[in-house]
Design a protein around this motif. Structure first.
Motif, PDB file in Angstrom:
ATOM      1  N   ALA A   1       0.866  -1.179   0.000  1.00 21.66           N
ATOM      2  CA  ALA A   1       0.000   0.000   0.000  1.00 21.66           C
ATOM      3  C   ALA A   1       0.903   1.229   0.000  1.00 21.66           C
ATOM      4  N   GLN A   2       0.647   2.103  -0.957  1.00 19.45           N
ATOM      5  CA  GLN A   2       1.438   3.315  -1.130  1.00 19.45           C
ATOM      6  C   GLN A   2       0.501   4.519  -1.136  1.00 19.45           C
ATOM      7  N   ASP A   3       0.888   5.592  -0.467  1.00 16.19           N
ATOM      8  CA  ASP A   3       0.076   6.805  -0.469  1.00 16.19           C
ATOM      9  C   ASP A   3       0.012   7.351  -1.895  1.00 16.19           C
ATOM     10  N   ALA A   4      -1.193   7.510  -2.407  1.00 20.44           N
ATOM     11  CA  ALA A   4      -1.382   7.940  -3.791  1.00 20.44           C
ATOM     12  C   ALA A   4      -0.885   9.359  -4.023  1.00 20.44           C
ATOM     13  N   SER A   5      -0.890  10.197  -3.004  1.00 23.33           N
ATOM     14  CA  SER A   5      -0.474  11.591  -3.156  1.00 23.33           C
ATOM     15  C   SER A   5       1.023  11.788  -2.984  1.00 23.33           C
ATOM     16  N   THR A   6       1.593  11.161  -1.957  1.00 25.09           N
ATOM     17  CA  THR A   6       2.996  11.423  -1.619  1.00 25.09           C
ATOM     18  C   THR A   6       3.967  10.366  -2.136  1.00 25.09           C
ATOM     19  N   GLY A   7       3.466   9.169  -2.437  1.00 22.85           N
ATOM     20  CA  GLY A   7       4.339   8.080  -2.846  1.00 22.85           C
ATOM     21  C   GLY A   7       4.946   7.322  -1.681  1.00 22.85           C
ATOM     22  N   GLN A   8       4.665   7.736  -0.438  1.00 20.51           N
ATOM     23  CA  GLN A   8       5.214   7.046   0.735  1.00 20.51           C
ATOM     24  C   GLN A   8       4.670   5.623   0.804  1.00 20.51           C
TER      25      GLN A   8
ATOM     26  N   THR B   1     -11.456  -6.003  -2.789  1.00 19.85           N
ATOM     27  CA  THR B   1     -10.810  -4.700  -2.947  1.00 19.85           C
ATOM     28  C   THR B   1     -11.247  -4.046  -4.254  1.00 19.85           C
ATOM     29  N   LEU B   2     -11.230  -4.798  -5.335  1.00 21.81           N
ATOM     30  CA  LEU B   2     -11.653  -4.257  -6.634  1.00 21.81           C
ATOM     31  C   LEU B   2     -13.130  -3.870  -6.625  1.00 21.81           C
ATOM     32  N   ARG B   3     -13.943  -4.695  -5.997  1.00 23.23           N
ATOM     33  CA  ARG B   3     -15.395  -4.479  -5.984  1.00 23.23           C
ATOM     34  C   ARG B   3     -15.790  -3.269  -5.127  1.00 23.23           C
ATOM     35  N   THR B   4     -15.140  -3.108  -3.964  1.00 24.44           N
ATOM     36  CA  THR B   4     -15.565  -2.074  -3.011  1.00 24.44           C
ATOM     37  C   THR B   4     -14.763  -0.780  -3.096  1.00 24.44           C
ATOM     38  N   GLY B   5     -13.549  -0.850  -3.640  1.00 24.41           N
ATOM     39  CA  GLY B   5     -12.693   0.329  -3.665  1.00 24.41           C
ATOM     40  C   GLY B   5     -12.028   0.615  -2.332  1.00 24.41           C
ATOM     41  N   ARG B   6     -12.115  -0.324  -1.409  1.00 23.03           N
ATOM     42  CA  ARG B   6     -11.446  -0.227  -0.105  1.00 23.03           C
ATOM     43  C   ARG B   6     -10.523  -1.426   0.061  1.00 23.03           C
ATOM     44  N   ALA B   7      -9.360  -1.182   0.637  1.00 25.92           N
ATOM     45  CA  ALA B   7      -8.362  -2.245   0.783  1.00 25.92           C
ATOM     46  C   ALA B   7      -8.847  -3.343   1.720  1.00 25.92           C
ATOM     47  N   CYS B   8      -8.745  -4.556   1.236  1.00 27.18           N
ATOM     48  CA  CYS B   8      -9.051  -5.760   2.003  1.00 27.18           C
ATOM     49  C   CYS B   8      -7.864  -6.694   1.837  1.00 27.18           C
TER      50      CYS B   8
ATOM     51  N   VAL C   1      -9.387   3.382   7.278  1.00 27.60           N
ATOM     52  CA  VAL C   1      -9.519   2.603   6.047  1.00 27.60           C
ATOM     53  C   VAL C   1      -8.628   3.159   4.954  1.00 27.60           C
ATOM     54  N   GLN C   2      -8.418   2.342   3.935  1.00 25.96           N
ATOM     55  CA  GLN C   2      -7.662   2.760   2.760  1.00 25.96           C
ATOM     56  C   GLN C   2      -8.594   2.770   1.557  1.00 25.96           C
ATOM     57  N   GLU C   3      -8.821   3.947   1.014  1.00 27.67           N
ATOM     58  CA  GLU C   3      -9.599   4.083  -0.219  1.00 27.67           C
ATOM     59  C   GLU C   3      -8.644   3.880  -1.386  1.00 27.67           C
ATOM     60  N   VAL C   4      -8.937   2.905  -2.215  1.00 30.97           N
ATOM     61  CA  VAL C   4      -8.034   2.537  -3.311  1.00 30.97           C
ATOM     62  C   VAL C   4      -8.252   3.469  -4.492  1.00 30.97           C
ATOM     63  N   ARG C   5      -7.154   4.086  -4.925  1.00 31.22           N
ATOM     64  CA  ARG C   5      -7.186   4.989  -6.079  1.00 31.22           C
ATOM     65  C   ARG C   5      -6.764   4.283  -7.366  1.00 31.22           C
ATOM     66  N   GLU C   6      -5.715   3.438  -7.258  1.00 34.75           N
ATOM     67  CA  GLU C   6      -5.210   2.719  -8.428  1.00 34.75           C
ATOM     68  C   GLU C   6      -4.675   1.363  -7.985  1.00 34.75           C
TER      69      GLU C   6
ATOM     70  N   LEU D   1       0.344  -3.723  -6.073  1.00 36.39           N
ATOM     71  CA  LEU D   1       0.613  -2.390  -5.549  1.00 36.39           C
ATOM     72  C   LEU D   1      -0.696  -1.617  -5.552  1.00 36.39           C
ATOM     73  N   LEU D   2      -1.114  -1.185  -4.361  1.00 33.67           N
ATOM     74  CA  LEU D   2      -2.307  -0.358  -4.231  1.00 33.67           C
ATOM     75  C   LEU D   2      -1.872   1.067  -3.950  1.00 33.67           C
ATOM     76  N   LYS D   3      -2.345   1.993  -4.744  1.00 37.26           N
ATOM     77  CA  LYS D   3      -2.155   3.412  -4.438  1.00 37.26           C
ATOM     78  C   LYS D   3      -3.434   3.839  -3.740  1.00 37.26           C
ATOM     79  N   VAL D   4      -3.283   4.308  -2.503  1.00 38.17           N
ATOM     80  CA  VAL D   4      -4.442   4.513  -1.636  1.00 38.17           C
ATOM     81  C   VAL D   4      -4.480   5.925  -1.047  1.00 38.17           C
ATOM     82  N   HIS D   5      -5.665   6.290  -0.615  1.00 42.92           N
ATOM     83  CA  HIS D   5      -5.858   7.452   0.244  1.00 42.92           C
ATOM     84  C   HIS D   5      -6.105   6.883   1.635  1.00 42.92           C
ATOM     85  N   GLN D   6      -5.179   7.157   2.550  1.00 41.84           N
ATOM     86  CA  GLN D   6      -5.247   6.620   3.907  1.00 41.84           C
ATOM     87  C   GLN D   6      -6.116   7.530   4.771  1.00 41.84           C
ATOM     88  N   ILE D   7      -7.245   7.019   5.222  1.00 38.66           N
ATOM     89  CA  ILE D   7      -8.132   7.765   6.116  1.00 38.66           C
ATOM     90  C   ILE D   7      -7.567   7.687   7.539  1.00 38.66           C
TER      91      ILE D   7
END
Length: 123
Positions: A15-22, A37-44, A63-68, A79-85
């Motif tokens: 899991a990688q931060d979609a904005s920062t690349g961290q 994960t693909l169906r819901t858009g949230r990391a499982c 939660v992690q909202e999956v961007r890519e 590799l999941l690019k996510v928005h970490q809530i």
């Protein structure tokens, strides 16, 4: 698409931060976790210690909202690019699970805690 059979049904998932690349964390996915994960858009993920699906944030709310979603050339790493809530992916309260750096013979904590795990995981 993903070769889950190669390593006995589980593949590493970064899991990688979609904005920062961290890089936030590394976990494991089986086919069911990947499809959810693909169906819901949230990391499982698949928790090896619990022996079941682990929906990231099910206890903490972080939660992690999956961007890519990407996979490697061997089709055995995700590799999941996510928005970490909530600002923290690590169960120890840090933004990233990679908050320690080896500095010669010493281990140095290079991250700051975002939350107190004892307050979040009241068991």
């Amino acid at each position: 698409m993903i070769d889950f059979d190669k390593a006995g049904g589980l593949v590493p998932a970064i899991a990688q931060d979609a904005s920062t690349g961290q890089v936030l964390m590394l976990a494991w996915m089986n086919r069911e976790a990947f499809e959810e994960t693909l169906r819901t858009g949230r990391a499982c993920y698949y928790s090896r210690s619990r022996g079941r699906l682990w929906r990231k944030g099910e206890e903490s709310g972080h939660v992690q909202e999956v961007r890519e979603v990407y996979f490697d050339c061997d089709a055995d790493t995700i590799l999941l690019k996510v928005h970490q809530i909530g600002g923290a992916a690590c169960h120890e309260g840090y933004a990233s699970c990679f908050f320690r750096r080896i500095d010669g013979e010493r281990v140095q904590v290079v991250g700051e805690r975002v939350f107190d795990p004892q307050q979040v995981y009241k068991k």
